[in-house]
Enzyme design. Sequence first.
Site, PDB file in Angstrom:
ATOM      1  N   CYS A 233     -11.671 -13.313  45.739  1.00  0.00           N
ATOM      2  CA  CYS A 233     -12.430 -13.926  46.844  1.00  0.00           C
ATOM      3  C   CYS A 233     -11.881 -15.303  47.189  1.00  0.00           C
ATOM      4  CB  CYS A 233     -13.890 -14.087  46.463  1.00  0.00           C
ATOM      5  SG  CYS A 233     -14.609 -12.573  45.909  1.00  0.00           S
TER       6      CYS A 233
ATOM      7  N   GLU B 184     -10.982 -10.895  55.704  1.00  0.00           N
ATOM      8  CA  GLU B 184     -10.410 -10.969  54.360  1.00  0.00           C
ATOM      9  C   GLU B 184      -9.531  -9.718  54.150  1.00  0.00           C
ATOM     10  OE1 GLU B 184     -13.652 -10.904  51.567  1.00  0.00           O
ATOM     11  OE2 GLU B 184     -12.529 -12.023  50.085  1.00  0.00           O
TER      12      GLU B 184
ATOM     13  N   LYS C  40     -25.465  -4.192  36.562  1.00  0.00           N
ATOM     14  CA  LYS C  40     -25.028  -3.006  37.300  1.00  0.00           C
ATOM     15  C   LYS C  40     -23.586  -3.268  37.701  1.00  0.00           C
ATOM     16  CE  LYS C  40     -24.486  -0.331  41.085  1.00  0.00           C
ATOM     17  NZ  LYS C  40     -23.023  -0.217  41.001  1.00  0.00           N
TER      18      LYS C  40
END
Length: 471
Positions: free
Chosen positions: A277, A375, A168
Amino acid sequence: MYVNGEWILSNSGEYFTVNNPSTKEVVAKVPKANAEETKAAITGASDALKKWSLLTAEQRAKYMLKLRDLMLEYTEELATIMSMEMGKAYNEAKGEVVYAASFLTWYAEEGKRIYGETIPASAENKRLFVIKQPVGVVAAITPWNFPLAMMTRKLGPAMAAGCTGIVKPASQTPLTALAFAKLADMAEIPKGVINIVAGSTKAISDELFNNSAIKKISFTGSTNVGKELVRQSANQLKKLSLELGGHAPYIVFEDADIEKAVEGVVASKFRNAGQTCVCANRIYVHKNIKEEFAKLFVEKVKELKVGNSLAEGVDIGPLVNESGLEKVKEHVEDAVEKGAKVLYGGAEVKDASGYFYIPTILDNVTEEMKIMQEETFGPVAPITIFETDDKAIDAANNTEYGLASYIYTKDISRAVKASEALNFGIVGLNDAMPGVAQAPFGGMKESGYGREGGHQGIRDYLEEKYISLGL
Ligand code: SIN
């Protein structure tokens, strides 16, 4: 979408649009998958599992390497699609294709090393064995920031282990995944081994989590979504691996090679316009070298070219969408209000066609600013100073995240002590680009659990079965 080896449309007749963040133009309309198509994909994958899991590792490797070869042959096409749908600078997108292909190469080989065990028995008439078998049908929920590499980092070990899968992709980046499926088709990967369903996140993921045929789910994305998936996985105790957010500290000690440290921080911070990330998010520089470091850093960042991701020589493309750009603006405004000094950038690109932000360096940053707490996922580098090693390590560890961290020093004892003291799954020691197919990638704390890459990355796709044999 690509289900059980067929290209199908949505039963509901619905589509969703994909936009180019460099121009805000519509790139494509994609059939929107719901529960029904997801169920069909799971049925296809379950049927395919019966044969795929029984192939030898060599047979599976042949298919994987054929797919790898096609990916490399179509590097430019894949990079163009990726660049158009999520704004990755074209040259970097080509690099991602090579990175993505490396997971198929490595796991095609690693599949041949899924060894079992024999255990000495305590009775003369017994023999004890442990064998490893594929977990079954798996689901990969992949992010938009590395739409190809995160898919092969999951499908590589899954396919090598003998599992079949449903992908997905993120709604921003279905096209790269569908192009990959096209190559899987060309590589004659047996139907049902790889399925791609893009569309309604809720409908697809509800089906994936509630369908008992799915034995493992691997997710890369935000920590908040990851926590929700942990709750959803509890119903059927599904195996989960989670690669979630990061907030990487980048520590430059007084004895560091400053040029190398600057080269590294530019590469890490501005890779994919800061939307990774593992990118350097909190830059701690020893107070005695801060001025020199910051001066060189500004000089290097001035050379970066921002623009349409497909244009020649562009280093930094747009943010993926409006909310990505808004978050960057909010973090910079908050930092400046609280006393940070803009050394370079500090604004969005004026009159731009897309979501562009000038690569930015902030100085005098302090821990209470949002940029040090969350972040940013954008091209902003906040610098703060430290005086002692312990203070730098404590500040670096003072976060709920634990994915990547970086240290620059020439002192071997300091390097070892700091590497051991950092509570992160990855330490880049004088190295700003640690991710490779053969090494374990993953986080501690709220950055998730499980490892992808390396021999560790195949474990979660395997069940261990103990066989006790009476003679
Ligand atoms: C990520 O940011 O999630 C992936 C980066 C990498 O694999 O190096």
